[in-house]
Design a protein around this motif. Structure first.
Motif, PDB file in Angstrom:
ATOM      1  N   LYS A  14       0.872  -1.297   0.094  1.00 36.05           N
ATOM      2  CA  LYS A  14      -0.111  -0.017   0.013  1.00 36.05           C
ATOM      3  C   LYS A  14       0.937   1.293   0.099  1.00 36.05           C
ATOM      4  CE  LYS A  14      -3.343  -0.230   2.960  1.00 36.05           C
ATOM      5  NZ  LYS A  14      -4.950  -0.302   2.246  1.00 36.05           N
ATOM      6  N   ARG A  15       2.090   1.107   0.872  1.00 31.43           N
ATOM      7  CA  ARG A  15       2.938   2.415   0.647  1.00 31.43           C
ATOM      8  C   ARG A  15       3.510   2.446  -0.809  1.00 31.43           C
ATOM      9  NH1 ARG A  15       5.927   0.336   4.282  1.00 31.43           N
ATOM     10  NH2 ARG A  15       4.683   0.883   6.147  1.00 31.43           N
ATOM     11  N   LEU A  16       3.848   1.612  -1.255  1.00 30.30           N
ATOM     12  CA  LEU A  16       4.321   1.659  -2.766  1.00 30.30           C
ATOM     13  C   LEU A  16       3.421   2.093  -3.554  1.00 30.30           C
ATOM     14  CD1 LEU A  16       6.510   1.041  -4.905  1.00 30.30           C
ATOM     15  CD2 LEU A  16       5.771  -1.328  -5.061  1.00 30.30           C
ATOM     16  N   ALA A  17       2.146   1.678  -3.495  1.00 32.78           N
ATOM     17  CA  ALA A  17       0.842   2.121  -4.057  1.00 32.78           C
ATOM     18  C   ALA A  17       0.863   3.773  -4.073  1.00 32.78           C
ATOM     19  CB  ALA A  17      -0.386   1.451  -4.049  1.00 32.78           C
ATOM     20  N   GLN A  18       0.909   4.101  -2.752  1.00 32.40           N
ATOM     21  CA  GLN A  18       0.849   5.652  -2.500  1.00 32.40           C
ATOM     22  C   GLN A  18       1.931   6.435  -3.521  1.00 32.40           C
ATOM     23  OE1 GLN A  18      -1.971   7.424  -1.217  1.00 32.40           O
ATOM     24  NE2 GLN A  18      -0.959   8.687  -2.125  1.00 32.40           N
ATOM     25  N   THR A  19       3.176   5.555  -3.276  1.00 36.36           N
ATOM     26  CA  THR A  19       4.360   6.393  -4.031  1.00 36.36           C
ATOM     27  C   THR A  19       4.113   6.586  -5.627  1.00 36.36           C
ATOM     28  OG1 THR A  19       5.855   5.610  -2.624  1.00 36.36           O
ATOM     29  CG2 THR A  19       6.684   6.058  -4.653  1.00 36.36           C
ATOM     30  N   ILE A  20       3.338   5.540  -6.114  1.00 38.99           N
ATOM     31  CA  ILE A  20       3.117   5.324  -7.589  1.00 38.99           C
ATOM     32  C   ILE A  20       2.135   6.567  -7.777  1.00 38.99           C
ATOM     33  CG2 ILE A  20       2.076   4.085  -9.284  1.00 38.99           C
ATOM     34  CD1 ILE A  20       3.309   1.511  -8.060  1.00 38.99           C
ATOM     35  N   VAL A  21       1.316   6.749  -6.906  1.00 38.43           N
ATOM     36  CA  VAL A  21       0.266   7.850  -7.055  1.00 38.43           C
ATOM     37  C   VAL A  21       0.646   8.994  -7.086  1.00 38.43           C
ATOM     38  CG1 VAL A  21      -1.921   9.070  -6.239  1.00 38.43           C
ATOM     39  CG2 VAL A  21      -1.879   6.338  -6.584  1.00 38.43           C
ATOM     40  N   ASP A  22       1.512   9.466  -5.970  1.00 35.17           N
ATOM     41  CA  ASP A  22       2.098  10.625  -6.052  1.00 35.17           C
ATOM     42  C   ASP A  22       3.129  10.989  -7.260  1.00 35.17           C
ATOM     43  OD1 ASP A  22       0.825  10.915  -3.649  1.00 35.17           O
ATOM     44  OD2 ASP A  22       2.512  10.292  -2.487  1.00 35.17           O
ATOM     45  N   THR A  23       4.028   9.941  -7.488  1.00 31.38           N
ATOM     46  CA  THR A  23       5.113  10.318  -8.614  1.00 31.38           C
ATOM     47  C   THR A  23       4.453  10.266  -9.905  1.00 31.38           C
ATOM     48  OG1 THR A  23       6.531   8.942  -7.357  1.00 31.38           O
ATOM     49  CG2 THR A  23       7.103   9.077  -9.480  1.00 31.38           C
ATOM     50  N   GLN A  24       3.481   9.584 -10.355  1.00 33.27           N
ATOM     51  CA  GLN A  24       3.044   9.393 -11.721  1.00 33.27           C
ATOM     52  C   GLN A  24       2.012  10.638 -11.791  1.00 33.27           C
ATOM     53  OE1 GLN A  24       2.106   5.885 -13.605  1.00 33.27           O
ATOM     54  NE2 GLN A  24       3.849   4.573 -12.290  1.00 33.27           N
ATOM     55  N   GLN A  25       1.345  11.246 -10.755  1.00 37.56           N
ATOM     56  CA  GLN A  25       0.482  12.225 -10.917  1.00 37.56           C
ATOM     57  C   GLN A  25       1.274  13.449 -11.179  1.00 37.56           C
ATOM     58  OE1 GLN A  25      -3.519  12.023 -10.398  1.00 37.56           O
ATOM     59  NE2 GLN A  25      -2.603  13.680 -11.781  1.00 37.56           N
ATOM     60  N   ALA A  26       2.292  13.682 -10.698  1.00 46.87           N
ATOM     61  CA  ALA A  26       3.332  14.728 -11.054  1.00 46.87           C
ATOM     62  C   ALA A  26       3.820  14.712 -12.283  1.00 46.87           C
ATOM     63  CB  ALA A  26       4.339  14.563 -10.077  1.00 46.87           C
ATOM     64  N   GLU A  27       3.998  13.566 -12.674  1.00 44.21           N
ATOM     65  CA  GLU A  27       4.635  13.471 -14.059  1.00 44.21           C
ATOM     66  C   GLU A  27       3.744  13.744 -15.034  1.00 44.21           C
ATOM     67  OE1 GLU A  27       8.093  10.160 -12.867  1.00 44.21           O
ATOM     68  OE2 GLU A  27       6.150   9.344 -13.830  1.00 44.21           O
ATOM     69  N   ILE A  28       2.475  13.186 -14.752  1.00 43.80           N
ATOM     70  CA  ILE A  28       1.246  13.440 -15.625  1.00 43.80           C
ATOM     71  C   ILE A  28       1.087  14.936 -16.062  1.00 43.80           C
ATOM     72  CG2 ILE A  28      -1.283  13.455 -16.048  1.00 43.80           C
ATOM     73  CD1 ILE A  28      -1.328  10.694 -14.813  1.00 43.80           C
ATOM     74  N   ALA A  29       1.042  15.754 -14.838  1.00 41.99           N
ATOM     75  CA  ALA A  29       1.123  17.078 -15.003  1.00 41.99           C
ATOM     76  C   ALA A  29       2.229  17.908 -15.702  1.00 41.99           C
ATOM     77  CB  ALA A  29       0.883  17.782 -13.316  1.00 41.99           C
ATOM     78  N   GLN A  30       3.359  17.112 -15.534  1.00 45.34           N
ATOM     79  CA  GLN A  30       4.437  17.708 -16.414  1.00 45.34           C
ATOM     80  C   GLN A  30       4.267  17.442 -17.803  1.00 45.34           C
ATOM     81  OE1 GLN A  30       8.258  15.807 -15.226  1.00 45.34           O
ATOM     82  NE2 GLN A  30       9.303  16.971 -16.866  1.00 45.34           N
ATOM     83  N   MET A  31       3.831  16.033 -18.279  1.00 42.95           N
ATOM     84  CA  MET A  31       3.846  15.739 -19.637  1.00 42.95           C
ATOM     85  C   MET A  31       2.461  16.548 -20.186  1.00 42.95           C
ATOM     86  SD  MET A  31       4.215  11.614 -19.781  1.00 42.95           S
ATOM     87  CE  MET A  31       3.483  11.366 -18.328  1.00 42.95           C
ATOM     88  N   GLN A  32       1.436  16.738 -19.447  1.00 42.45           N
ATOM     89  CA  GLN A  32       0.445  17.677 -19.948  1.00 42.45           C
ATOM     90  C   GLN A  32       0.914  18.982 -20.309  1.00 42.45           C
ATOM     91  OE1 GLN A  32      -2.496  17.255 -16.765  1.00 42.45           O
ATOM     92  NE2 GLN A  32      -3.435  15.579 -17.844  1.00 42.45           N
ATOM     93  N   GLY A  33       1.677  19.502 -19.520  1.00 42.54           N
ATOM     94  CA  GLY A  33       2.340  20.789 -19.611  1.00 42.54           C
ATOM     95  C   GLY A  33       3.122  20.914 -20.911  1.00 42.54           C
TER      96      GLY A  33
END
Length: 200
Positions: A177-196
């Motif tokens: 579950k801790r790894l899953a939260q890391t995935i959410v946080d990291t990849q959400q930030a990367e999505i914002a970067q890619m959308q930009g």
């Protein structure tokens, strides 16, 4: 004797402890309630896990592996230095996560008949890039490649986030579950970067 092949020392010890625990509980008509809150119940499951944890790790390994494949397409094709750096960062983050999830699965299935039989129970994974798109990416270069790669990786990340959120909601293993939260946080930030990057 037919079970001798799968009865590892670890499994024998777990089963013996479980049998003893069940025997003691059956002889006690009214065990104190506080024992249930202070002492963990012997389940035979290392660190505690459930079917959702196994599904998460099994599917996310394959999902991450495709992200590595997508990232490997970038050198020699992409024209945007920021995209090249992002692909390197994705690979650097997700390869260790793959290894961690493989370790989880080994721990959870040690001494179990189910050790190698999780793949058939997995549902279609969200965000996976289809074969046609992968082939098209291999044929492109420059800004056309950049655009399709970003669009594909955004959808891929969104799928991973949904899978990770399901693990957070339904999983039992604290490390998973801790790894899953890391995935959410990291990849959400990367999505914002890619959308930009797409917007630019």
């Amino acid at each position: 004797m037919r079970y001798a092949v799968v009865m590892t020392p670890r499994l024998i010890a777990v089963l013996a402890a479980l049998a003893a625990a069940l025997f003691v509980s059956s002889c006690s008509s009214a065990p104190p309630a506080q024992e249930h809150t202070e002492e963990p119940v012997i389940t035979g499951e290392p660190a505690g896990f459930n079917a959702d944890d196994v599904t998460f790790a099994t599917n996310m390994i394959s999902h991450h592996q495709q992200a590595l494949e997508l990232s490997a397409l970038v050198p020699g094709r992409a024209s945007n230095p920021e995209l090249i750096e992002l692909a390197e960062r994705i690979s650097a983050a997700q390869q260790p996560e793959i290894e961690a999830m493989k370790v989880f699965l080994v721990q959870w299935t040690e001494g179990s008949d189910a050790g190698g039989d999780h793949g058939g129970h997995s549902a279609p994974m969200q965000g996976m890039v289809d074969t046609a798109t992968m082939s098209k990416l291999e044929s492109l270069g420059g800004t056309e490649f950049d655009t399709l790669w970003l669009q594909s990786m955004i959808a891929h990340h969104q799928g991973a986030i949904e899978m990770a959120k399901a693990e957070i909601a339904n999983g039992e293993n604290a490390d998973a579950k801790r790894l899953a939260q890391t995935i959410v946080d990291t990849q959400q930030a990367e999505i914002a970067q890619m959308q930009g990057m797409l917007g630019g």
